[in-house]
Design an enzyme around this catalytic site. Structure first.
Site, PDB file in Angstrom:
ATOM      1  N   SER A 104       0.829  -1.202   0.000  1.00 48.94           N
ATOM      2  CA  SER A 104       0.000   0.000   0.000  1.00 48.94           C
ATOM      3  C   SER A 104       0.865   1.255   0.000  1.00 48.94           C
ATOM      4  CB  SER A 104      -0.959  -0.036   1.201  1.00 48.94           C
ATOM      5  OG  SER A 104      -1.955   0.941   1.083  1.00 48.94           O
ATOM      6  N   GLU A 143      -9.935  -5.625  -2.963  1.00 45.31           N
ATOM      7  CA  GLU A 143      -9.242  -4.522  -2.313  1.00 45.31           C
ATOM      8  C   GLU A 143     -10.181  -3.598  -1.524  1.00 45.31           C
ATOM      9  OE1 GLU A 143      -6.121  -3.583  -2.003  1.00 45.31           O
ATOM     10  OE2 GLU A 143      -4.993  -4.732  -3.480  1.00 45.31           O
ATOM     11  N   HIS A 158      -7.873  -5.570   1.284  1.00 39.52           N
ATOM     12  CA  HIS A 158      -6.645  -4.783   1.138  1.00 39.52           C
ATOM     13  C   HIS A 158      -5.638  -5.144   2.230  1.00 39.52           C
ATOM     14  CE1 HIS A 158      -4.198  -1.301   0.083  1.00 39.52           C
ATOM     15  NE2 HIS A 158      -4.202  -0.910   1.346  1.00 39.52           N
TER      16      HIS A 158
END
Length: 542
Positions: free
Chosen positions: A216, A351, A455
């Site tokens: 990320s 996600e 995610h």
């Protein structure tokens, strides 16, 4: 993005917090090794004493740069002052300044926090040095390197270095006249990589085989390092998990009232400096002479800075158009102006379910069909009906899942595909999709919402996290073992392929179906990523 709405969006945008930050940091290597022996190595700055077990050596809290406080707050990282004697490295160092969040009950006021941690395999009779993996944690406002237990990767013969870097306002602050505005977190990470190059050998690592890996916000940082002049030659492979380097953000996808933004992670220097001026005014440091305003800001106690609402989230981004990051990264990536090093890059299948769950259904605010219609109208305007026809609410178990799928496909999958394609045209690239829809949730969120392959849900499959791994099924344990083998093999050779592992071909953008490896308990093999995320549909839309 500025103001409260921008802060809320930024907080959600960077929610890849460390696993252990969601709970107590008891999973750190030192806790499990308390009764083991110690070991001493000599770094360039002095000797450090770490923990030695039958299979590992662990060194915690080693400083790689001086304290960025006082006049050195918002300045490039400076050298460490060498020490005499043996420095204890059996306990984690301080986290960088941060405040608790919805998903991580951790805090710190300590600016002397630029430390790293080394987890190395036990010495072997082999004289060949081990590959090195440097982990840059995600989020950008909470977390720290010591919250990632790297013993599983080290057991595969990899020296793993996890890094603290300045977070939020301390890592991304910008102001007129401030050299390095919006890049201090990147500068810290590059200083850590230079430390690794100088010191890897004393831990049994090979400074000529360094892989930088992150998820990320951490993966976005690596995208920056791929094109940053200051990072050239500091690493030789890269792993990007849920990378955001080529993503934009439609309006409302991070909540009502959040505007569209052309870049998910990047900001112009002017925009960030304007936010810095507003922040300085709110903190009582407004002055027409920038240097006087900066002196005022540097004199503020950390606690005073953190008392300003949302101040950490306002600077959860990287500025471009400067010495550290001269260009918007996607431009040199598309043109091939970056080192031709092997890359492993991927995302999770679902996600955006994490973000929708955190905003709505998982916290008791049911996302209705009317909410879905409004969200589509906000994000897509005149094209909302076209998107609604392709993703009808009654085609999903709930409107929340319909909306999460829309955003996963439009924003995350399209951005991941663009990034993999840009990289794959110029350098060996291995694409993956983490697809375990039963992945244990490690964040402290209520149950009852189907987060799926959410995610950063792949992170506990690589780093030891008792909260998640204690709930692994036998099939998930096997998946974790295979993924860890892949990552270690990539660090060692530049390809995830190796004896006993399912074949993983390169991602070739010109192929009819470019190869993406699905990583799921019941399937490790090819998946048609573009078809699964309806990318032909999205590529026809703006």
């Amino acid at each position: 993005m500025t103001g409260k709405r921008g802060a809320v969006a930024a907080a959600l945008m960077g929610v890849t917090v460390s696993m252990a930050a969601a709970a107590a940091p008891a999973g750190a290597p030192a806790a499990a090794a308390r009764n083991d022996t110690t070991t001493v190595v000599r770094t360039e700055d002095g000797r450090v004493r770490g923990i030695r077990t039958a299979g590992h050596r662990v060194f915690l809290g080693i400083p790689y740069a001086g304290a960025p406080k006082g006049a050195h707050r918002w300045a490039p990282p400076r050298p460490v002052r060498p020490w005499k004697g043996v420095r204890d490295a059996t306990e984690p160092g301080p986290l960088c300044p941060q405040v608790p969040s919805q998903y991580a009950d951790v805090s710190s006021l300590e600016e002397d926090c630029l430390v790293l941690n080394v987890t190395a395999p036990a010495p072997s009779v082999s004289r060949r040095r081990a590959p090195v993996m440097v982990w840059i944690h995600g989020d950008g406002t909470v977390g720290g390197g010591s919250l990632f237990d790297a013993r599983r990767l080290a057991a595969r013969g990899v020296v793993v270095v996890t890094v603290n870097y300045r977070l939020g306002v301390f890592g991304g602050f910008a102001h007129p006249g401030l050299e390095g505005s919006g890049t201090f977190a990147l500068q810290d990470q590059q200083a850590a990589l230079r430390w690794v190059r100088r010191n890897a050998a004393v831990f049994g690592g090979d400074p000529g085989r360094v892989t930088v890996a992150g998820s990320s916000f951490g993966a976005a940082a690596i995208t920056a390092h791929l094109v940053s002049p200051g990072a050239r030659g500091l690493f030789h492979r890269a792993i990007l998990s849920s990378g955001e380097g080529m993503m934009d953000m439609p309006a409302g996808v991070m909540g009502p009232g959040i505007p569209a933004y052309p870049w998910y992670t990047w900001r112009t220097g002017r925009e960030m400096a304007d936010t810095g001026v507003t922040t300085a005014r709110a903190l009582g440091c407004s002055d027409p002479v920038p240097q006087r305003a900066l002196r005022c800001l540097r004199a503020l106690p950390v606690k005073k800075v953190l008392e300003m609402p949302h101040v950490m989230n306002l600077f959860q981004a990287f500025a471009f158009g400067n010495r550290v990051l001269p260009e918007l990264p996607e431009e040199p990536l598309r043109a091939g102006r970056f080192p031709r090093i092997p890359v492993l890059s991927g995302a999770t299948r679902d996600e955006h379910r994490l973000f929708v769950g955190m905003l709505y259904d998982a916290v008791g605010r049911v996302f209705t069909e009317d909410d879905y219609d409004r969200a589509l109208d906000t994000a897509f305007g005149a094209l909302a009906g076209t998107v609604r026809d392709r993703y009808p609410a009654d085609g999903f178990a709930s409107p929340a899942l319909a909306w999460a799928t829309v955003v996963t496909d439009r924003m995350w999958a399209r951005g991941t595909w663009a990034q993999n394609s840009a990289l794959g045209r110029h350098t060996p690239t291995y694409a993956y999709e983490f697809a375990d829809r039963d992945a244990p949730m490690y964040l402290p969120l209520p149950g009852g919402f189907p987060f799926g392959a959410y995610h950063a849900g792949d992170t506990p499959y690589l780093f030891e996290d008792k909260e998640a791994t204690s709930r692994f099924t036998p099939a998930q344990v096997r998946l974790s073992d295979t993924m860890t083998d892949y990552w270690a093999r990539f660090a060692r050779t530049g390809t995830p392929n190796g004896p006993g592992l399912p074949k993983w071909p390169r991602f070739m953008p010109e192929a009819d179906i470019p190869y993406t490896q699905s990583l799921a308990p019941d399937h490790i093999g090819p998946v048609d990523y573009a078809a699964g995320h309806r990318l032909a549909f999205w590529h026809r839309l703006p």
